[in-house]
Design a protein around this motif. Structure first.
Motif, PDB file in Angstrom:
ATOM      1  N   THR A  11      39.304  46.051  24.027  1.00 17.64           N
ATOM      2  CA  THR A  11      37.992  46.196  23.406  1.00 17.64           C
ATOM      3  C   THR A  11      37.035  45.092  23.858  1.00 17.64           C
ATOM      4  OG1 THR A  11      38.534  44.884  21.425  1.00 17.64           O
ATOM      5  CG2 THR A  11      39.038  47.241  21.362  1.00 17.64           C
ATOM      6  N   THR A  12      37.516  44.155  24.657  1.00 20.01           N
ATOM      7  CA  THR A  12      36.647  43.068  25.106  1.00 20.01           C
ATOM      8  C   THR A  12      35.574  43.606  26.053  1.00 20.01           C
ATOM      9  OG1 THR A  12      38.164  42.550  26.910  1.00 20.01           O
ATOM     10  CG2 THR A  12      38.417  41.290  24.891  1.00 20.01           C
ATOM     11  N   SER A  13      34.446  42.934  26.076  1.00 18.51           N
ATOM     12  CA  SER A  13      33.371  43.330  26.974  1.00 18.51           C
ATOM     13  C   SER A  13      33.717  42.908  28.404  1.00 18.51           C
ATOM     14  CB  SER A  13      32.064  42.656  26.554  1.00 18.51           C
ATOM     15  OG  SER A  13      32.129  41.257  26.803  1.00 18.51           O
ATOM     16  N   PRO A  14      33.064  43.505  29.399  1.00 20.12           N
ATOM     17  CA  PRO A  14      33.304  43.084  30.780  1.00 20.12           C
ATOM     18  C   PRO A  14      33.060  41.591  30.985  1.00 20.12           C
ATOM     19  CG  PRO A  14      32.105  45.152  30.757  1.00 20.12           C
ATOM     20  CD  PRO A  14      32.172  44.675  29.333  1.00 20.12           C
ATOM     21  N   GLU A  15      32.034  41.081  30.314  1.00 19.99           N
ATOM     22  CA  GLU A  15      31.725  39.653  30.452  1.00 19.99           C
ATOM     23  C   GLU A  15      32.848  38.805  29.862  1.00 19.99           C
ATOM     24  OE1 GLU A  15      28.298  42.152  30.754  1.00 19.99           O
ATOM     25  OE2 GLU A  15      29.686  41.904  29.058  1.00 19.99           O
ATOM     26  N   GLU A  16      33.377  39.227  28.722  1.00 18.80           N
ATOM     27  CA  GLU A  16      34.477  38.486  28.088  1.00 18.80           C
ATOM     28  C   GLU A  16      35.736  38.551  28.941  1.00 18.80           C
ATOM     29  OE1 GLU A  16      33.484  39.043  23.324  1.00 18.80           O
ATOM     30  OE2 GLU A  16      34.395  40.696  24.451  1.00 18.80           O
ATOM     31  N   ALA A  17      35.994  39.718  29.533  1.00 25.49           N
ATOM     32  CA  ALA A  17      37.178  39.870  30.380  1.00 25.49           C
ATOM     33  C   ALA A  17      37.098  38.957  31.597  1.00 25.49           C
ATOM     34  CB  ALA A  17      37.336  41.323  30.816  1.00 25.49           C
ATOM     35  N   ALA A  18      35.923  38.923  32.247  1.00 19.80           N
ATOM     36  CA  ALA A  18      35.747  38.075  33.427  1.00 19.80           C
ATOM     37  C   ALA A  18      35.848  36.597  33.066  1.00 19.80           C
ATOM     38  CB  ALA A  18      34.403  38.369  34.082  1.00 19.80           C
ATOM     39  N   THR A  24      44.022  47.732  21.324  1.00 19.40           N
ATOM     40  CA  THR A  24      44.321  47.847  22.739  1.00 19.40           C
ATOM     41  C   THR A  24      45.008  49.168  22.996  1.00 19.40           C
ATOM     42  OG1 THR A  24      45.657  46.916  24.552  1.00 19.40           O
ATOM     43  CG2 THR A  24      46.501  46.616  22.326  1.00 19.40           C
ATOM     44  N   PHE A  25      44.847  49.707  24.210  1.00 16.16           N
ATOM     45  CA  PHE A  25      45.652  50.862  24.586  1.00 16.16           C
ATOM     46  C   PHE A  25      46.753  50.452  25.559  1.00 16.16           C
ATOM     47  CE2 PHE A  25      42.248  50.889  27.802  1.00 16.16           C
ATOM     48  CZ  PHE A  25      42.969  51.017  28.974  1.00 16.16           C
ATOM     49  N   ILE A  26      46.797  49.183  25.939  1.00 15.27           N
ATOM     50  CA  ILE A  26      47.853  48.696  26.824  1.00 15.27           C
ATOM     51  C   ILE A  26      49.109  48.365  26.035  1.00 15.27           C
ATOM     52  CG2 ILE A  26      48.519  46.802  28.362  1.00 15.27           C
ATOM     53  CD1 ILE A  26      45.655  46.757  29.373  1.00 15.27           C
ATOM     54  N   MET A  27      48.935  47.742  24.877  1.00 11.74           N
ATOM     55  CA  MET A  27      50.063  47.408  24.023  1.00 11.74           C
ATOM     56  C   MET A  27      50.161  48.393  22.862  1.00 11.74           C
ATOM     57  SD  MET A  27      51.753  44.806  25.129  1.00 11.74           S
ATOM     58  CE  MET A  27      51.549  43.701  26.524  1.00 11.74           C
ATOM     59  N   ASN A  28      51.360  48.539  22.340  1.00  8.57           N
ATOM     60  CA  ASN A  28      51.590  49.350  21.154  1.00  8.57           C
ATOM     61  C   ASN A  28      52.056  48.407  20.052  1.00  8.57           C
ATOM     62  OD1 ASN A  28      52.187  51.410  19.299  1.00  8.57           O
ATOM     63  ND2 ASN A  28      54.271  51.654  20.099  1.00  8.57           N
ATOM     64  N   GLY A  29      51.097  47.910  19.284  1.00  2.00           N
ATOM     65  CA  GLY A  29      51.422  46.923  18.257  1.00  2.00           C
ATOM     66  C   GLY A  29      50.557  47.087  17.033  1.00  2.00           C
ATOM     67  N   ARG A  80      36.783  48.209  48.656  1.00  2.00           N
ATOM     68  CA  ARG A  80      35.391  48.484  49.055  1.00  2.00           C
ATOM     69  C   ARG A  80      34.381  47.792  48.149  1.00  2.00           C
ATOM     70  NH1 ARG A  80      37.467  53.980  49.711  1.00  2.00           N
ATOM     71  NH2 ARG A  80      36.672  54.455  47.621  1.00  2.00           N
ATOM     72  N   GLY A  81      34.848  47.094  47.141  1.00  2.95           N
ATOM     73  CA  GLY A  81      33.949  46.397  46.228  1.00  2.95           C
ATOM     74  C   GLY A  81      33.409  47.254  45.109  1.00  2.95           C
ATOM     75  N   GLU A  82      33.973  48.464  44.940  1.00  4.24           N
ATOM     76  CA  GLU A  82      33.499  49.355  43.876  1.00  4.24           C
ATOM     77  C   GLU A  82      34.046  48.958  42.512  1.00  4.24           C
ATOM     78  OE1 GLU A  82      34.646  53.245  45.127  1.00  4.24           O
ATOM     79  OE2 GLU A  82      33.671  53.042  47.088  1.00  4.24           O
ATOM     80  N   ILE A  83      35.113  48.167  42.488  1.00  3.29           N
ATOM     81  CA  ILE A  83      35.693  47.648  41.248  1.00  3.29           C
ATOM     82  C   ILE A  83      35.350  46.162  41.191  1.00  3.29           C
ATOM     83  CG2 ILE A  83      37.783  47.372  39.875  1.00  3.29           C
ATOM     84  CD1 ILE A  83      37.058  50.282  40.422  1.00  3.29           C
ATOM     85  N   GLY A  84      34.345  45.843  40.416  1.00  3.47           N
ATOM     86  CA  GLY A  84      33.865  44.465  40.389  1.00  3.47           C
ATOM     87  C   GLY A  84      34.414  43.674  39.216  1.00  3.47           C
ATOM     88  N   GLU A  85      33.895  42.478  39.055  1.00  2.00           N
ATOM     89  CA  GLU A  85      34.360  41.609  37.977  1.00  2.00           C
ATOM     90  C   GLU A  85      33.940  42.116  36.606  1.00  2.00           C
ATOM     91  OE1 GLU A  85      33.502  37.518  38.517  1.00  2.00           O
ATOM     92  OE2 GLU A  85      34.723  37.333  40.337  1.00  2.00           O
ATOM     93  N   ASP A  86      33.059  43.134  36.569  1.00  2.00           N
ATOM     94  CA  ASP A  86      32.664  43.700  35.293  1.00  2.00           C
ATOM     95  C   ASP A  86      33.610  44.823  34.847  1.00  2.00           C
ATOM     96  OD1 ASP A  86      31.955  45.450  37.280  1.00  2.00           O
ATOM     97  OD2 ASP A  86      30.024  45.992  36.386  1.00  2.00           O
ATOM     98  N   PHE A  87      34.652  45.111  35.645  1.00  2.00           N
ATOM     99  CA  PHE A  87      35.646  46.093  35.227  1.00  2.00           C
ATOM    100  C   PHE A  87      36.427  45.518  34.048  1.00  2.00           C
ATOM    101  CE2 PHE A  87      40.011  48.004  36.289  1.00  2.00           C
ATOM    102  CZ  PHE A  87      39.760  49.167  35.571  1.00  2.00           C
ATOM    103  N   PRO A  88      36.495  46.204  32.902  1.00  3.40           N
ATOM    104  CA  PRO A  88      37.128  45.628  31.712  1.00  3.40           C
ATOM    105  C   PRO A  88      38.601  45.266  31.887  1.00  3.40           C
ATOM    106  CG  PRO A  88      35.748  47.483  31.100  1.00  3.40           C
ATOM    107  CD  PRO A  88      35.805  47.468  32.599  1.00  3.40           C
ATOM    108  N   LEU A  89      39.292  45.880  32.858  1.00  4.82           N
ATOM    109  CA  LEU A  89      40.703  45.559  33.096  1.00  4.82           C
ATOM    110  C   LEU A  89      40.878  44.691  34.337  1.00  4.82           C
ATOM    111  CD1 LEU A  89      42.379  49.035  32.373  1.00  4.82           C
ATOM    112  CD2 LEU A  89      41.841  47.192  30.779  1.00  4.82           C
ATOM    113  N   ILE A  90      39.844  43.920  34.679  1.00  2.00           N
ATOM    114  CA  ILE A  90      39.872  43.151  35.922  1.00  2.00           C
ATOM    115  C   ILE A  90      41.026  42.149  35.951  1.00  2.00           C
ATOM    116  CG2 ILE A  90      38.300  41.330  35.132  1.00  2.00           C
ATOM    117  CD1 ILE A  90      38.440  42.982  38.639  1.00  2.00           C
TER     118      ILE A  90
END
Length: 412
Positions: free
Chosen positions: A180-187, A392-397, A71-81
């Motif tokens: 921890t990256t910003s939405p802009e950095e992730a995109a 990160t919370f995705i990796m355990n390092g 539906r477009g509710e998850i945009g490119e500014d989503f940090p895990l895009i």
């Protein structure tokens, strides 16, 4: 069951085990809130995770089964895009997943991995020779100097990535797991990473070599319906990233566990515990992947005493599953090499088992004993509490692993 408000996930990953323990106390499946205020579920229980990993009602395809994304509710500014836009095994479901798995699994058959052992041994020896040149007593970051470059070299050689291109092509995967990256950095990372990989594929298409990238391109050209251009690029994203980051964490976590549990290291030195014991107990207690996105319920599913509604996203908390007290008892959090039952799901399960598992185990089976043979008095160069987690919370390092090597023990 007591209803708890969603736990807002700490995007810095400052204490993954404490956070996952809090979730586990809420039940094997608990509500969480992801960066960007996106609601989701976390699966921390072993039995619940087995169900999720084996139940076809949990899809990995956001394009088909995440209504909020459609539906477009998850945009490119989503940090895990980056975890949503990939076009590979991590976002494929059903027949598409089976097709992609068949194509890529050929790279990691037991016979092919066994043939790679001499190359892994050479890379290990060369990196340890470099470490041997460090001045006596000088601290060295073992993550940067050994745990990362070994799997990076192995996977890059396998896929034919030239040495001068490796840092850039691998950087996309490193940024993708940094929550921890910003939405802009992730995109921006997604755009840059895709562009770089497309350029790499085109160079390989013009000048193929004896490597798996060239093999995948040849398979695509022989029958274009088997692997689309987007899937080819996405598969390379996945293979290079997962062939480096989790293995790096596994090496660093194993070394860190031994150096912070000298009684356990002593068991290895005396021959009372094997290196396979070290590997499996590290996978159980310090799974290299902590909280992996995404799966989506294709219909309402009752699981762990809750109802996951159709279209809701689910994360599997591998770093919690290996520490489930219902499987490993009250001492599940302890690192114990003598533990008979080292059951874990760190490599996934069933059709979602990591296809790179044989290669990862081979790298650990070679790297760990050789590291400690060359440097038997290896020790931390800082106090244990000074070692910080990866952001990160995705990796355990670990952010870094400062050690003192001590005198060499020999070259064998």
């Amino acid at each position: 069951m007591t209803q708890h408000p969603p736990l807002v996930i700490d995007r810095t990953g400052s204490d993954i085990h404490a956070e996952l323990a809090t979730l586990r106390r809420r039940g094997p499946v608990a509500r969480i809130e992801l960066p960007g205020s996106v609601p989701a579920w976390s699966v921390t229980g072993y039995e619940a995770a087995l169900r999720v990993l084996g139940d076809p009602r949990f899809s990995k395809d956001p394009r088909k089964h995440w209504p909020a994304f459609r539906r477009g509710e998850i945009g490119e500014d989503f940090p895990l895009i980056g975890w949503v836009l990939m076009d590979n095994l991590t976002t494929a479901h059903g027949n598409d997943h089976s097709r992609l798995r068949r194509l890529t699994a050929k790279a990691f058959t037991p016979r092919r991995v066994e043939a790679m052992r001499p190359m892994i041994e050479r890379a290990t020896a060369e990196l340890l020779d470099e470490l041997a040149g460090v001045a006596p007593g000088e601290p060295v970051d073992l993550k940067r100097r050994f745990a990362h470059p070994l799997p990076a070299r192995v996977i890059s050689d396998l896929f034919g990535v030239p040495e001068e291109e490796r840092a850039e092509l691998l950087r996309g995967g490193e940024v993708n797991v940094d929550t921890t990256t910003s939405p802009e950095e992730a995109a921006a990372n997604v755009e840059r990473w895709h562009r770089q990989m497309h350029e790499f594929v085109e160079r390989k298409r013009r000048s193929p070599g004896d490597d798996l990238t060239s093999d995948l391109i040849a398979a695509q050209e022989a029958n274009g319906s088997r692997l689309s251009p987007s899937e080819l690029v996405g598969t390379l994203h996945l293979m290079l990233a997962t062939g480096t980051e989790p293995v790096m964490n596994l090496i660093a976590n194993a070394v860190h566990a031994l150096l912070t549990h000298p009684d356990q290291y002593e068991l290895v030195r005396k021959g009372e515990a094997s290196w396979d014991d070290v590997i499996e107990e590290t996978l159980r207690a310090e799974a290299p992947v902590a909280h992996l996105p995404f799966r989506f319920a294709t219909e309402d599913v009752e699981l762990g005493g809750v109802t996951i509604r159709q279209g809701e996203p689910v994360l599997v908390a591998f770093a919690a599953i290996g520490r489930d007290p219902s499987v490993h008892g009250a001492g599940a959090d302890r690192f114990e090499l003598s533990r008979e039952d080292k059951t874990h799901l760190a490599f996934g399960h069933g059709i979602y088992r990591c296809i790179g598992m044989p290669l990862a185990r081979a790298e650990l089976q070679i790297a760990l004993p050789e590291l400690f043979r060359r440097f038997p008095d290896l020790e931390l160069a800082v106090r244990p509490e000074q070692i910080k987690p990866q952001s990160t919370f995705i990796m355990n390092g670990l952010e870094s692993l400062p050690v003192r090597l001590g005198p060499e023990g020999g070259r064998g």
